[in-house]
Design a protein around this motif. Sequence first.
Motif, PDB file in Angstrom:
ATOM      1  N   THR A   5      -3.017 -12.835  -4.160  1.00 39.90           N
ATOM      2  CA  THR A   5      -3.246 -14.289  -4.203  1.00 39.90           C
ATOM      3  C   THR A   5      -4.701 -14.564  -3.851  1.00 39.90           C
ATOM      4  OG1 THR A   5      -1.047 -14.436  -3.247  1.00 39.90           O
ATOM      5  CG2 THR A   5      -2.362 -16.486  -3.325  1.00 39.90           C
ATOM      6  N   GLU A   6      -5.300 -15.492  -4.580  1.00 39.79           N
ATOM      7  CA  GLU A   6      -6.680 -15.900  -4.247  1.00 39.79           C
ATOM      8  C   GLU A   6      -6.591 -17.306  -3.702  1.00 39.79           C
ATOM      9  OE1 GLU A   6      -7.646 -14.005  -8.457  1.00 39.79           O
ATOM     10  OE2 GLU A   6      -9.137 -15.424  -7.767  1.00 39.79           O
ATOM     11  N   ARG A   7      -6.937 -17.460  -2.455  1.00 36.31           N
ATOM     12  CA  ARG A   7      -6.833 -18.811  -1.878  1.00 36.31           C
ATOM     13  C   ARG A   7      -8.209 -19.361  -1.590  1.00 36.31           C
ATOM     14  NH1 ARG A   7      -2.392 -21.052  -1.121  1.00 36.31           N
ATOM     15  NH2 ARG A   7      -0.447 -19.923  -1.262  1.00 36.31           N
ATOM     16  N   VAL A 108      -0.471 -10.293   6.452  1.00 35.49           N
ATOM     17  CA  VAL A 108      -1.395 -10.876   5.476  1.00 35.49           C
ATOM     18  C   VAL A 108      -2.741 -10.149   5.548  1.00 35.49           C
ATOM     19  CG1 VAL A 108      -2.564 -12.979   4.725  1.00 35.49           C
ATOM     20  CG2 VAL A 108      -0.290 -13.140   5.768  1.00 35.49           C
ATOM     21  N   ILE A 110      -6.424  -9.485   4.297  1.00 35.31           N
ATOM     22  CA  ILE A 110      -7.445 -10.242   3.562  1.00 35.31           C
ATOM     23  C   ILE A 110      -8.587  -9.282   3.234  1.00 35.31           C
ATOM     24  CG2 ILE A 110      -9.065 -12.184   3.683  1.00 35.31           C
ATOM     25  CD1 ILE A 110      -7.243 -13.308   5.976  1.00 35.31           C
ATOM     26  N   GLN A 134       1.811 -10.174   2.155  1.00 40.40           N
ATOM     27  CA  GLN A 134       1.220 -11.202   1.286  1.00 40.40           C
ATOM     28  C   GLN A 134      -0.282 -10.959   1.187  1.00 40.40           C
ATOM     29  OE1 GLN A 134       2.604 -15.161   1.670  1.00 40.40           O
ATOM     30  NE2 GLN A 134       4.583 -14.586   2.588  1.00 40.40           N
ATOM     31  N   LEU A 136      -4.177 -11.294   0.307  1.00 38.72           N
ATOM     32  CA  LEU A 136      -5.101 -12.420   0.146  1.00 38.72           C
ATOM     33  C   LEU A 136      -6.454 -11.862  -0.296  1.00 38.72           C
ATOM     34  CD1 LEU A 136      -4.926 -15.402   0.358  1.00 38.72           C
ATOM     35  CD2 LEU A 136      -5.424 -15.292   2.784  1.00 38.72           C
ATOM     36  N   LEU A 146      -4.372 -20.014   4.865  1.00 36.38           N
ATOM     37  CA  LEU A 146      -3.175 -19.176   4.783  1.00 36.38           C
ATOM     38  C   LEU A 146      -2.110 -19.873   3.942  1.00 36.38           C
ATOM     39  CD1 LEU A 146      -2.849 -17.967   8.498  1.00 36.38           C
ATOM     40  CD2 LEU A 146      -3.633 -16.640   6.517  1.00 36.38           C
TER      41      LEU A 146
END
Length: 320
Positions: A5-7, A108, A110, A134, A136, A146
């Motif tokens: 996922t790219e947040r 998570v 990153i 998850q 990131l 997040l």
Amino acid sequence: MSKATERSAPLVRQADDFAVSVLEGLSRPKKSLPCRFFYDAKGSALFEEITRQPEYYPTRVELGILTANATQMLEGALGETVLVEFGSGSSIKTEILLGHMRRLHAYVPIDISESALTDARERLTARFSGLNIQLLLADFSHPIELPPELAPRPKLGFFPGSTIGNFVPAEATRLLRAMRETLSPRGKLIIGVDLKKDVRQLVAAYDDANGVTAAFNLNLLARINRELDATFDLQAFRHAATYEPFEGRIEMHLVSVKDQDVWVAGRKIRFREAETIHTESAYKYTIEEFHLIAQAAGWTPLRVWKDELNLFSVHELVAP
Ligand code: AVJ
């Protein structure tokens, strides 16, 4: 298998960020390149190889500290805790914490390297079946958002490896403040910090006899050649690592061995003989110095774990 996922900083913009930052850095009077660009797939692999060099003590010493004290570090981590790791890379160190966490709501990781994230997930999923991971894909030096369903949960931050050392102290304080916000309310952060020591040992750690750190540094030029159609001749630059006692930091540079012109994304960059490109700083701290930075970022330092030779430290920071 779902993509990372790219947040923040969408991938597309990261390519532009690379081009703009490289040209900006090479156009400065004192040429420099951001160290975050070391970590393309080849760079991530070379870094893993650096951690296996006898001179590069931080990784194995930190692994020893984490293994010996993981239970203490995880005290108070409840079943619904979310473990958030900044700059997770291979997540090798994380396995020690995960091995001691009976229950965890989610992990998570990153990182700026998609290959590092997906490789780590594969390995962790095989070892910790049912672990909610998850990914990131993001640059942790930017504000991190997040996933909404995780935000209200208790969060334990993990920032090992003394990557905090890559930031000038004022930026390090800004980054730690941003992490406190990401981990709030009442977050806790476990962070690795390399300690000041004999200068010969420090310099050797960034200039190993097998030349792996040199290859890691030069790989940055190979990446620019590949991604920005540049004409760097890697034979015409050499790796250099020095310790700057006043600033308390290791500096890595690429030294031009002759006068030369290099084309980067259609722009000519002139190098004089002995001119350098600064590629990384690695600040080293005393415990007291690091506590001042953490407190300036609104954290309260609690316990510190060190190895018996005082080479490396792991700190427990809590947010009021
Ligand atoms: C991954 C940033 C912690 O600065 O020690 C290793 C990177 N650079 N050898 C460090 C690195 C040269 C490393 N960190």
